[in-house]
Design a protein around this motif. Sequence first.
Motif, PDB file in Angstrom:
ATOM      1  N   LYS A  43       7.723  15.066 -14.637  1.00 44.06           N
ATOM      2  CA  LYS A  43       7.991  13.834 -13.887  1.00 44.06           C
ATOM      3  C   LYS A  43       6.726  13.266 -13.251  1.00 44.06           C
ATOM      4  O   LYS A  43       6.788  12.261 -12.540  1.00 44.06           O
ATOM      5  N   SER A  89       4.734  21.851  -4.339  1.00 51.77           N
ATOM      6  CA  SER A  89       5.226  22.136  -5.687  1.00 51.77           C
ATOM      7  C   SER A  89       5.017  20.894  -6.548  1.00 51.77           C
ATOM      8  O   SER A  89       4.661  19.824  -6.035  1.00 51.77           O
ATOM      9  N   ARG A  90       5.243  21.045  -7.836  1.00 53.18           N
ATOM     10  CA  ARG A  90       5.064  19.893  -8.719  1.00 53.18           C
ATOM     11  C   ARG A  90       5.973  20.015  -9.928  1.00 53.18           C
ATOM     12  O   ARG A  90       6.328  21.120 -10.338  1.00 53.18           O
ATOM     13  N   ASP A  91       6.309  18.856 -10.468  1.00 53.44           N
ATOM     14  CA  ASP A  91       7.090  18.754 -11.694  1.00 53.44           C
ATOM     15  C   ASP A  91       6.244  17.954 -12.671  1.00 53.44           C
ATOM     16  O   ASP A  91       6.201  16.719 -12.590  1.00 53.44           O
ATOM     17  N   SER A  92       5.564  18.634 -13.565  1.00 52.58           N
ATOM     18  CA  SER A  92       4.657  17.953 -14.485  1.00 52.58           C
ATOM     19  C   SER A  92       5.377  16.966 -15.383  1.00 52.58           C
ATOM     20  O   SER A  92       4.838  15.924 -15.727  1.00 52.58           O
ATOM     21  N   SER A  96       7.668  13.267  -1.490  1.00 50.49           N
ATOM     22  CA  SER A  96       7.419  13.161  -2.925  1.00 50.49           C
ATOM     23  C   SER A  96       6.194  12.298  -3.164  1.00 50.49           C
ATOM     24  O   SER A  96       5.935  11.356  -2.418  1.00 50.49           O
TER      25      SER A  96
END
Length: 117
Positions: free
Chosen positions: A75, A70-73, A21
């Motif tokens: 967060k 991948s990414r979680d914008s 992460s």
Amino acid sequence: QVQFVESGGGLVQAGGPLRLSCAASGGTFSMNVIGWYRQTPGKQRELVAGFTAGGSTIYADSVKGRFTISRDSAKNTMYLQMNSLKPEDTAVYYCNVRFRGAFQADWGQGTQVTVSS
């Protein structure tokens, strides 16, 4: 200035998975590529996987088919799912963003990944 904090590294047996992460903070930035880099002693830091400004993903040939970025914008977090790990994947992994040839953040501590054979 944007800052990144990497986590999730560890010791894993060859063939196993690991998920890294990367949490971003500190503001906005311009980018050509944002991604994961890795470095081993005596070698230059190399791009492992990244997102281009257009949203495409890019991977080093050595990790294609095994790693997924991948990414979680929401967060402000980017991930690197690593499967089928090999001893040659052993390195310190970092994240950073590059714009016009220059890295936008100071290099963080990174996260150590060690793959045993």
